[in-house]
Design an enzyme around this catalytic site. Structure first.
Site, mmCIF file in Angstrom:
data_model
loop_
_atom_site.group_PDB
_atom_site.id
_atom_site.type_symbol
_atom_site.label_atom_id
_atom_site.label_comp_id
_atom_site.label_asym_id
_atom_site.label_seq_id
_atom_site.Cartn_x
_atom_site.Cartn_y
_atom_site.Cartn_z
ATOM 1 N N GLY A 289 1.436 -2.489 -5.970
ATOM 2 C CA GLY A 289 2.593 -1.938 -5.246
ATOM 3 C C GLY A 289 2.195 -0.773 -4.359
ATOM 4 N N GLY B 222 -7.001 -5.478 -1.843
ATOM 5 C CA GLY B 222 -5.805 -4.653 -1.651
ATOM 6 C C GLY B 222 -6.119 -3.180 -1.823
ATOM 7 C CB THR B 223 -8.128 -1.424 -4.417
ATOM 8 O OG1 THR B 223 -7.408 -2.062 -5.462
ATOM 9 C CG2 THR B 223 -8.482 0.001 -4.792
ATOM 10 C CB THR C 119 -12.429 -9.286 -6.777
ATOM 11 O OG1 THR C 119 -12.308 -10.703 -6.865
ATOM 12 C CG2 THR C 119 -13.324 -8.966 -5.639
ATOM 13 C CB ILE C 120 -13.211 -11.760 -11.989
ATOM 14 C CG1 ILE C 120 -11.762 -12.162 -11.864
ATOM 15 C CG2 ILE C 120 -13.358 -10.619 -12.961
ATOM 16 C CD1 ILE C 120 -11.176 -12.644 -13.177
ATOM 17 C CG ASP C 121 -10.718 -14.324 -7.665
ATOM 18 O OD1 ASP C 121 -10.816 -14.574 -8.874
ATOM 19 O OD2 ASP C 121 -9.628 -14.308 -7.061
ATOM 20 N N GLY D 287 -9.346 -17.608 -9.180
ATOM 21 C CA GLY D 287 -9.930 -17.967 -7.892
ATOM 22 C C GLY D 287 -8.794 -18.298 -6.950
ATOM 23 N NE ARG E 220 -6.071 -10.003 -15.561
ATOM 24 C CZ ARG E 220 -5.180 -9.651 -14.664
ATOM 25 N NH1 ARG E 220 -5.365 -9.974 -13.422
ATOM 26 N NH2 ARG E 220 -4.117 -8.972 -14.993
HETATM 27 P P1 ATP Z 1 -7.120 -7.875 -7.298
HETATM 28 O O1 ATP Z 1 -6.549 -8.733 -6.219
HETATM 29 O O2 ATP Z 1 -8.543 -8.175 -7.604
HETATM 30 O O3 ATP Z 1 -6.285 -7.822 -8.514
HETATM 31 P P2 ATP Z 1 -6.486 -5.755 -5.474
HETATM 32 O O4 ATP Z 1 -7.080 -4.417 -5.259
HETATM 33 O O5 ATP Z 1 -6.586 -6.703 -4.324
HETATM 34 O O6 ATP Z 1 -7.160 -6.342 -6.773
HETATM 35 P P3 ATP Z 1 -3.633 -5.420 -5.082
HETATM 36 O O7 ATP Z 1 -2.553 -5.398 -6.078
HETATM 37 O O8 ATP Z 1 -3.543 -6.398 -3.973
HETATM 38 O O9 ATP Z 1 -4.978 -5.609 -5.924
HETATM 39 O O10 ATP Z 1 -3.775 -3.959 -4.416
HETATM 40 C C1 ATP Z 1 -4.050 -2.806 -5.194
HETATM 41 C C2 ATP Z 1 -3.330 -1.618 -4.615
HETATM 42 O O11 ATP Z 1 -3.634 -1.477 -3.240
HETATM 43 C C3 ATP Z 1 -1.818 -1.727 -4.746
HETATM 44 O O12 ATP Z 1 -1.321 -0.482 -5.170
HETATM 45 C C4 ATP Z 1 -1.387 -2.081 -3.336
HETATM 46 O O13 ATP Z 1 -0.095 -1.618 -3.032
HETATM 47 C C5 ATP Z 1 -2.434 -1.386 -2.479
HETATM 48 N N1 ATP Z 1 -2.553 -2.102 -1.204
HETATM 49 C C6 ATP Z 1 -2.772 -3.409 -1.035
HETATM 50 N N2 ATP Z 1 -2.772 -3.757 0.273
HETATM 51 C C7 ATP Z 1 -2.525 -2.622 0.959
HETATM 52 C C8 ATP Z 1 -2.389 -2.309 2.354
HETATM 53 N N3 ATP Z 1 -2.519 -3.235 3.305
HETATM 54 N N4 ATP Z 1 -2.128 -1.023 2.691
HETATM 55 C C9 ATP Z 1 -2.006 -0.089 1.738
HETATM 56 N N5 ATP Z 1 -2.131 -0.307 0.415
HETATM 57 C C10 ATP Z 1 -2.380 -1.558 0.014
HETATM 58 MG MG MG Z 2 -6.718 -8.842 -4.205
#
Ligand code: ATP
Ligand code: MG
Length: 433
Positions: free
Chosen positions: A145, A171-172, A198-200, A244, A354
């Site tokens: 989020g 995302g992070t 990322t485990i993927d 995946g 995971r």
């Molecule tokens: P995984 O997909 O491996 O579980 P991730 O880091 O991709 O890990 P996400 O839930 O997509 O997981 O993102 C992690 C955090 O990064 C979240 O708090 C999300 O709101 C934030 N985030 C994702 N995309 C964006 C973006 N484009 N701009 C700002 N913050 C983002």
């Molecule tokens: Mg992700």
């Protein structure tokens, strides 16, 4: 195509402080050392400029004065084996090697950087992290989020944080890039360093992400069970679904580690269920010949078979429909219609995979990543992540890495090995009757 500019890592400024590491000269990495991007020599002479990553490692001079430095660690997204190993490594390296004693753990991902969520950061010392590598998950907690970058940077300023380590997936890393843009807009000397999890294993410009090795080992275990189940019944079928979302690296590598798999279904390779030459037809041939079969499917495979609108999680990621359940039901219906008795066992080990602690290989890898992240931060690098390329650790600018997603190429040695190992047809697309 990327340019050499895309490979240029941002720095906060001149490195004015001598490193406290006291290493012999040869252990420091020169500012000019690069790791080539391309392994192959281009066949058209002069066609490409030489693209290269900055090499990771300790610098002789550093940007931050350790006595004045305060660092924080945040873990976001889904959990993955090795998160605690990375946290431990960063704390130990900061504390003992660079003498940075002011270390904070941000609670529950980027949410912990918004005071409205009432999640006070915790102080991290070597005592706090000494044994955490033995545990799965993340001791800091994680979340999905969005939080406003202005609010998060306000928090960094208020807490006098100079370095933020962001451990997570794509995302992070996007979030880290957005935080950096706000930091840059305010002209603050804060280093934002990513450690790709990322485990993927689908992060671009990074050969391997942590958690992947452990995931493959656990997936192999599930396949072994599926094979036992399949062999234990007449016309036994073992079906295993693994993670995946967009890339089938876990499924492909687990196939090669296990060698009992007959069909590997991944998001990168479309297949048909029905019709001559489709998946069910090929499975029937296999069952008629060998009377048992093992199938592995990545969660993102076969999404075109679903009618429903895609749902999204709190971070905006598409939540895939369950291909494992669909395959289970389709296989059962197909063989029933054909009057061929089968015994199908469906195994979905996703969350077991995971949540385990890192295996030996991931633990070694995570410890390295943590140390290299600290070297990079202390040398004033920012908006970058620590990567792995040609067996070396690298600095990769975050913008280039989030601009793409790593996928299995059907012309790669990896996919060729999968085809050779499984014996599945090169195409599972129906040729029509
Ligand atoms: P995984 O997909 O491996 O579980 P991730 O880091 O991709 O890990 P996400 O839930 O997509 O997981 O993102 C992690 C955090 O990064 C979240 O708090 C999300 O709101 C934030 N985030 C994702 N995309 C964006 C973006 N484009 N701009 C700002 N913050 C983002
Ligand atoms: Mg992700």
């Amino acid at each position: 195509m990327p340019t050499s500019e895309d490979f240029t890592v941002k720095t906060l400024g001149e490195c004015r402080f001598p490193s406290p590491l006291n290493f012999p000269e040869e252990l420091y990495v020169s500012e000019h050392t690069r790791i080539r991007f391309a392994a192959e020599i281009p066949n058209e002479i002069g066609s490409d400029e030489e693209l290269a990553f900055e090499k990771a490692g300790p610098r002789k001079n550093i940007f931050f004065d350790p006595n004045e430095t305060k660092a924080a660690i945040v873990t976001c997204g889904g959990i993955s084996p090795g998160l605690n190993d990375v946290i431990r490594s960063i704390v130990m390296q900061m504390y003992y090697k660079y003498g940075v004693k002011n270390l904070l753990g941000i609670r529950f991902g980027y949410k912990g950087l918004n005071p409205a969520n009432w999640l006070e950061p915790i102080k991290l010392t070597p005592n706090d992290v000494e044994r955490i590598h033995e545990l799965g998950g993340t001791v800091l907690g994680s979340s999905r989020g969005h939080e406003a970058p202005e609010v998060m940077v306000d928090t960094l300023e208020k807490l006098h944080i100079n370095v933020l380590f962001c451990i997570g997936g794509d995302g992070t890393l996007r979030g880290a890039d957005v935080i950096w843009q706000e930091v840059e807009r305010r002209g603050l000397p804060i280093s934002i360093i990513g450690i790709p999890k990322t485990i993927d294993n689908d992060i671009g410009y990074v050969a391997k992400t942590f958690g992947f090795d452990t995931a493959v080992a656990e997936a192999r275990h599930a396949l072994q069970c599926a094979h036992v189940e399949a062999k234990g019944a007449q016309n036994g079928i073992g079906l295993v679904k693994v993670m995946g979302r967009d890339s089938g690296f876990i499924a492909a590598h687990a196939t090669l580690a296990n060698l009992d798999v007959n069909f590997t279904l991944i998001p990168e390779v479309a297949f048909d269920l029905h019709g001559k030459g489709g998946f069910l037809d090929a499975l029937e041939q296999r069952i008629r010949k060998r009377h048992h079969a093992v199938i592995i499917v990545a969660e993102g495979a076969g999404q075109e078979f679903f009618q429903e609108d895609a749902r999204k999680d709190a971070s905006g990621n598409i939540l895939h429909n369950d291909i494992g359940i669909l395959l289970r039901d389709e296989i059962q219906t197909y063989f029933k219609t054909k009057n061929i008795p089968i015994t199908l066992k469906y195994i979905d080990p996703s969350y077991i995979i995971r949540s385990v602690a890192a295996n030996a290989s991931d633990s070694i890898f995570c410890a390295h990543l943590g140390r290299y992240a600290v070297h990079a931060a202390m040398a004033g690098r920012t908006d970058m992540l620590v990567g792995r390329w040609h067996d070396e650790f690298t600095h990769v600018p975050i913008p280039i890495t989030v601009s793409t997603r790593k996928k299995i190429s059907t012309s790669s040695a990896l996919w060729l090995s999968v085809l050779e190992s499984t014996g599945q047809p090169v195409s599972l697309k129906s040729v029509g009757c």
